[in-house]
Structure formats: C-alpha cells, structure tokens
Design a protein around this motif. Sequence first.
Motif, mmCIF file in Angstrom:
data_model
loop_
_atom_site.group_PDB
_atom_site.id
_atom_site.type_symbol
_atom_site.label_atom_id
_atom_site.label_comp_id
_atom_site.label_asym_id
_atom_site.label_seq_id
_atom_site.Cartn_x
_atom_site.Cartn_y
_atom_site.Cartn_z
ATOM 1 N N PRO A 212 73.244 19.144 35.073
ATOM 2 C CA PRO A 212 74.081 19.054 33.869
ATOM 3 C C PRO A 212 73.706 17.829 33.056
ATOM 4 C CG PRO A 212 75.297 18.284 35.777
ATOM 5 C CD PRO A 212 73.995 18.841 36.302
ATOM 6 N N PRO A 213 74.110 17.772 31.794
ATOM 7 C CA PRO A 213 73.765 16.621 30.962
ATOM 8 C C PRO A 213 74.486 15.354 31.409
ATOM 9 C CG PRO A 213 75.258 18.079 29.794
ATOM 10 C CD PRO A 213 74.863 18.791 31.050
ATOM 11 N N ASP A 214 73.816 14.231 31.245
ATOM 12 C CA ASP A 214 74.412 12.928 31.533
ATOM 13 C C ASP A 214 75.165 12.481 30.284
ATOM 14 O OD1 ASP A 214 75.054 10.323 31.998
ATOM 15 O OD2 ASP A 214 73.039 9.669 32.554
ATOM 16 N N PRO A 215 76.499 12.442 30.311
ATOM 17 C CA PRO A 215 77.269 12.110 29.107
ATOM 18 C C PRO A 215 76.901 10.761 28.497
ATOM 19 C CG PRO A 215 78.712 12.956 30.834
ATOM 20 C CD PRO A 215 77.371 12.718 31.460
ATOM 21 N N ALA A 216 76.449 9.821 29.313
ATOM 22 C CA ALA A 216 76.100 8.495 28.800
ATOM 23 C C ALA A 216 74.897 8.542 27.874
ATOM 24 C CB ALA A 216 75.827 7.536 29.956
ATOM 25 N N LEU A 217 74.092 9.615 27.994
ATOM 26 C CA LEU A 217 72.874 9.734 27.196
ATOM 27 C C LEU A 217 72.907 10.961 26.286
ATOM 28 C CD1 LEU A 217 70.313 8.861 30.025
ATOM 29 C CD2 LEU A 217 71.217 7.331 28.275
ATOM 30 N N SER A 218 74.096 11.503 26.056
ATOM 31 C CA SER A 218 74.231 12.742 25.296
ATOM 32 C C SER A 218 74.590 12.484 23.838
ATOM 33 C CB SER A 218 75.339 13.618 25.909
ATOM 34 O OG SER A 218 74.988 14.058 27.205
ATOM 35 N N PRO A 219 74.225 13.424 22.960
ATOM 36 C CA PRO A 219 74.708 13.373 21.578
ATOM 37 C C PRO A 219 76.202 13.697 21.571
ATOM 38 C CG PRO A 219 73.525 15.412 21.959
ATOM 39 C CD PRO A 219 73.351 14.598 23.204
ATOM 40 N N PRO A 220 76.889 13.413 20.465
ATOM 41 C CA PRO A 220 78.350 13.552 20.435
ATOM 42 C C PRO A 220 78.887 14.907 20.867
ATOM 43 C CG PRO A 220 77.598 12.368 18.494
ATOM 44 C CD PRO A 220 76.365 12.842 19.203
ATOM 45 N N GLU A 221 78.234 16.011 20.457
ATOM 46 C CA GLU A 221 78.795 17.328 20.747
ATOM 47 C C GLU A 221 78.812 17.644 22.241
ATOM 48 O OE1 GLU A 221 74.372 18.289 20.139
ATOM 49 O OE2 GLU A 221 75.861 16.907 19.300
ATOM 50 N N LEU A 222 77.948 16.972 23.027
ATOM 51 C CA LEU A 222 77.937 17.164 24.477
ATOM 52 C C LEU A 222 78.709 16.066 25.186
ATOM 53 C CD1 LEU A 222 74.260 18.339 25.091
ATOM 54 C CD2 LEU A 222 76.331 19.722 24.959
ATOM 55 N N LYS A 223 78.634 14.854 24.668
ATOM 56 C CA LYS A 223 79.372 13.743 25.273
ATOM 57 C C LYS A 223 80.860 14.070 25.333
ATOM 58 C CE LYS A 223 78.156 9.650 23.919
ATOM 59 N NZ LYS A 223 77.566 9.099 25.153
ATOM 60 N N ASN A 224 81.358 14.699 24.268
ATOM 61 C CA ASN A 224 82.796 14.976 24.172
ATOM 62 C C ASN A 224 83.270 16.001 25.192
ATOM 63 O OD1 ASN A 224 82.981 13.196 22.043
ATOM 64 N ND2 ASN A 224 82.766 14.781 20.472
ATOM 65 N N ILE A 225 82.414 16.931 25.599
ATOM 66 C CA ILE A 225 82.881 17.969 26.526
ATOM 67 C C ILE A 225 82.514 17.684 27.981
ATOM 68 C CG2 ILE A 225 82.781 19.724 24.713
ATOM 69 C CD1 ILE A 225 80.327 20.874 26.085
ATOM 70 N N PHE A 226 81.542 16.804 28.229
ATOM 71 C CA PHE A 226 81.144 16.519 29.614
ATOM 72 C C PHE A 226 81.583 15.144 30.101
ATOM 73 C CE2 PHE A 226 78.103 19.920 28.567
ATOM 74 C CZ PHE A 226 78.362 20.769 29.636
ATOM 75 N N ARG A 227 82.179 14.361 29.216
ATOM 76 C CA ARG A 227 82.681 13.056 29.642
ATOM 77 C C ARG A 227 83.768 13.256 30.696
ATOM 78 N NH1 ARG A 227 84.775 10.666 24.859
ATOM 79 N NH2 ARG A 227 82.774 9.670 24.440
ATOM 80 N N GLY A 228 83.622 12.582 31.815
ATOM 81 C CA GLY A 228 84.608 12.699 32.885
ATOM 82 C C GLY A 228 84.408 13.911 33.776
ATOM 83 N N ASP A 229 83.367 14.709 33.519
ATOM 84 C CA ASP A 229 83.083 15.887 34.346
ATOM 85 C C ASP A 229 82.439 15.431 35.659
ATOM 86 O OD1 ASP A 229 82.151 18.174 35.553
ATOM 87 O OD2 ASP A 229 81.412 19.075 33.705
ATOM 88 N N PRO A 230 83.077 15.688 36.810
ATOM 89 C CA PRO A 230 82.511 15.238 38.101
ATOM 90 C C PRO A 230 81.110 15.781 38.345
ATOM 91 C CG PRO A 230 84.781 15.973 38.367
ATOM 92 C CD PRO A 230 84.360 16.371 36.976
ATOM 93 N N GLU A 231 80.856 17.041 37.918
ATOM 94 C CA GLU A 231 79.527 17.633 38.129
ATOM 95 C C GLU A 231 78.471 16.867 37.346
ATOM 96 O OE1 GLU A 231 77.158 21.904 37.664
ATOM 97 O OE2 GLU A 231 79.052 21.560 36.618
ATOM 98 N N ALA A 232 78.791 16.497 36.101
ATOM 99 C CA ALA A 232 77.831 15.770 35.276
ATOM 100 C C ALA A 232 77.581 14.379 35.822
ATOM 101 C CB ALA A 232 78.343 15.689 33.842
ATOM 102 N N THR A 233 78.643 13.738 36.330
ATOM 103 C CA THR A 233 78.497 12.381 36.865
ATOM 104 C C THR A 233 77.715 12.382 38.167
ATOM 105 O OG1 THR A 233 80.603 11.778 35.871
ATOM 106 C CG2 THR A 233 79.749 10.327 37.578
ATOM 107 N N ALA A 234 77.997 13.364 39.042
ATOM 108 C CA ALA A 234 77.340 13.413 40.346
ATOM 109 C C ALA A 234 75.923 13.943 40.250
ATOM 110 C CB ALA A 234 78.156 14.284 41.300
ATOM 111 N N GLY A 235 75.653 14.772 39.225
ATOM 112 C CA GLY A 235 74.357 15.440 39.151
ATOM 113 C C GLY A 235 73.397 14.816 38.178
ATOM 114 N N LYS A 236 73.499 13.509 37.937
ATOM 115 C CA LYS A 236 72.615 12.867 36.974
ATOM 116 C C LYS A 236 71.159 13.077 37.351
ATOM 117 C CE LYS A 236 75.679 9.251 35.253
ATOM 118 N NZ LYS A 236 75.894 7.793 35.104
#
Length: 291
Positions: A212-236
Amino acid sequence: MRCNDSQSGMALALVLWMLTALSVLAAGLVAISREGTGSIDAKVISARAFYLGKGAARLAMRDRAYDRSGDWDSDGSDDALRAERIYTAQYEFDGASVTARVYPSTGFMLMPTEPSESWVTFLNRVGGLDPALASQVVNRFDTYFEENEVVGGGSEPDMSTFDGYRAAYTDGNLGVGGDIAYVEALLGVEGMTREAYERIRRSVAPVRGSAPPDPALSPPELKNIFRGDPEATAGKQNPNTRYFCVELLMDFDGAQQVSQRIWVAGQGAMQGQTKLVRVGRPVFVNKIEAG
C-alpha cells in the motif's frame, strides 16, 4: 390613409424583428468565436506544458540528486544512505513559473499484482465505485493480469491534443525494467468504468507492486485516505525506490495553471540522464479541482 398607416406599422415591426434577429445572430457568432479562440489558446498552453514539463522533470531530478548527495561529482550511489522525503523546487522560465515536487513511487498506488484492501479503499474513496463493486473489481486482478500483458511505459494517450495515442516509448525507456506497466490496462478489468479510471489514473504509479502507499510520501489525494491506515503503516515499501513521480505546477503568465505528473527512473539523474517512463497529459488546475 388607414391602409398606409397599417402598412407602415407592419413594416416597422418587421424591421425591428429583423434587427433583433441580427443582434442575436451577431451575439452567437461572437460567442462561438470566443469559444474557438479559447479552445486554441488552451491547446497551445497544453502543448507548451507538455514539452516544458519534460525538461523541468529532468532538471528537478538533477537538483534533487545534488541536494541529496551534496557533491556534483557523485554518481548518486550514496543516495540509499539518506532518508527519503518529498523534494520541492521552483523554477522561472520565459513566460512560465514552475513548482516541482518529486514523490517516490512508494507514495502512490502501484499497478496491482494481487488483490488488496488498499485497492478496494482506493477505488471506493478516489474512484467513486460502490464498495461492493470495488471489491469485485479488485478480486478480478489476479486472473486478468495473469492472462494479459501489461508491461510497458510511454506517453499517456491524449486524443484531443497530441494527435491520438502515442505508440512510441519515451526516451528509450524500454530499458528501465520489466516492473514498468501500462496504467491503461486497468480499463480492461471487468467492472472498471471509464469515469472511475479518469478519477484514479493520476494516482497510480506505472510500476508493479503489492504494498500500500506510504502516506508520509503520498500526494494529498492519497495521504488523506491512507493516513492512520495500519496496513499502510505496517506495509511500507523499501524507501530506496528506483522510480519517482515529478509533479509539476506550471503557471503561464499568471493566466493559466497547468498540472502534470511525469514518471521517471531515478538512475543517472546526477548526470542529467533521467529516463522518462510515463509522461502524463497536462491538466488545467480548475479541471482537477472540479473532480
């Protein structure tokens, strides 16, 4: 005498009617002329942005490489030792101001290699598909991408501005690796609508992957929906990515703002030899904001 008065009245009414009709016709012709001029101006600006963007993308990658190494003589091999971040630069050209942001591909949705919950969320929140339909589309990824060849890169088709679909690859990018894939292949998956594709295409990296996308390195449209997502955080993903998205915001004389996303391979950036993997078509900013 009465007959003459009646005829004069009819003649006057006819003249007034004709003047009114001619006024309406003239107004319509002026409106059509303005629309035609506006359309031509938009195509000229779009073409300018397309070619300016390619040069600006290479320049931004070169400056990023120098910024990360601090040494013009470096080959960039120490790049992996530095933490990844979103690089930003500003440039002034003749008649255009450009803001460039360089995102690693790890901040985007990757071309799927298998079904994932992140793609269901993405198709629902960004693509606008019903959750049930989004899940059905994602579950078809395995079969579809096993049966269909999707490897490739190049310029994104723009039927109206750049004379049809471009068959040629951009700048010899055939050599960048087999992990590059056509984003347009998503249109072949049963259940994927054209409207949903147009909404998501700018947010999909033309690179194969399952993380999944890493919210810390995502453009706004993805940062907003994956921020705080455990899968995105664990699957960097591995931050030392080979591919990047250069997002360009081009302002032409303060009159028009155009956005363009260009995908590049990072190797050779220090020497100005960045390879363009996929050149997205320029989009006027008001159209992006309109959804």
